[in-house]
Enzyme design. Sequence first.
Site, PDB file in Angstrom:
ATOM      1  N   SER A   1       1.103  -1.301  -0.349  1.00 22.92           N
ATOM      2  CA  SER A   1       0.128  -0.238   0.222  1.00 22.92           C
ATOM      3  C   SER A   1       0.902   1.781  -0.219  1.00 22.92           C
ATOM      4  CB  SER A   1      -0.867  -0.116   0.904  1.00 22.92           C
ATOM      5  OG  SER A   1      -1.975   1.361   1.083  1.00 22.92           O
TER       6      SER A   1
ATOM      7  N   LYS B   1      -4.233   3.734  -4.722  1.00 22.57           N
ATOM      8  CA  LYS B   1      -4.286   2.950  -3.842  1.00 22.57           C
ATOM      9  C   LYS B   1      -5.347   3.427  -2.043  1.00 22.57           C
ATOM     10  CE  LYS B   1      -0.209   1.433  -4.496  1.00 22.57           C
ATOM     11  NZ  LYS B   1       0.086  -0.219  -4.503  1.00 22.57           N
TER      12      LYS B   1
ATOM     13  N   TYR C   1      -2.801   7.873  -8.978  1.00 20.17           N
ATOM     14  CA  TYR C   1      -1.937   6.753  -7.979  1.00 20.17           C
ATOM     15  C   TYR C   1      -2.340   7.052  -6.581  1.00 20.17           C
ATOM     16  CZ  TYR C   1       2.117   4.011  -5.543  1.00 20.17           C
ATOM     17  OH  TYR C   1       2.955   3.744  -4.806  1.00 20.17           O
TER      18      TYR C   1
END
Length: 303
Positions: free
Chosen positions: A139, A176, A172
Amino acid sequence: MAAPTFSAAEDLKGKTAVVTESNTGIGFECARQLLDLGIGKLIIAVRDEAKGQNAKRALLHGRSISDDAIEVWRLDLQSYESITAFAERARGIERLDIAVLNSGVSKQFFDLTPSTGHEESIQSIKTSTDQPNRLVIVSSDTASWAGFKEKDSVPLIPALDKKEKFSLTDCYPTSKLLGQLFVTELTKRVPSSVATITMPNPGWCYGTGLGHVPGGTIGERIVSVPKRILGRTASMGARVVTDAAVQHGQEAHGQYIEDCKIQPKAPFIYTPEGERVAKVLWDKIMSELSFAKVEDILREVVN
């Protein structure tokens, strides 16, 4: 970051681990560290088998282990066909103790995955494995920064695939955040007695290739300076991932790990809206993966 104290090497003897995207960067360093800890069998899952073989040779160098202690398997996380083939092959493994899903795509430009029609950063959250004792899904703290402007879109995932919605700074982090939402739902269905599922954050690392564009960009060159000064080596970042694979008990199930300590997940996860979106995301992904009977597999694993 202080180096974590890993479990004794003999604890991993005879065990099998899979590490995805492990021919370079954090995945490669995690594979190296698992070998240092005495893992009995290591499967490095890579898109390019030739590069995987190069990584295998580098991992074997200087070690007194047999050639078959490391296997190279093909896995293209942008292809459902490849993922399904990998999962079927994994069913033939005598045992699978650790699975490290090291996958991240930080794009500077919009790209759809041809085989699935999804934006590449979002595609990376959809994977499949067998039944490990430890499932580690890498993560990032950027999940807490996600603007996630698509959260109210109906349907949700198609909104993430639209070029006009693409944001260099938010794609991005959103990917996540979606990963954390998905794992939150997954751990409601897979108890820690079956597999302890964790989400470690390796931190801001240089030398991993994340976000790199062939030929480079001006922005990439500018960011490379503070990253080199303030960031971590891939080896240092991988320690957090390896820590999640070999340490922590059931209290870490479904939790986010930073600097080898359990920390809160993204704030959005704990809100009523976050709970709603997590359920929507889960239902959509299960629907899309219905061809692989993922929900049936989960019920089989749990029961």
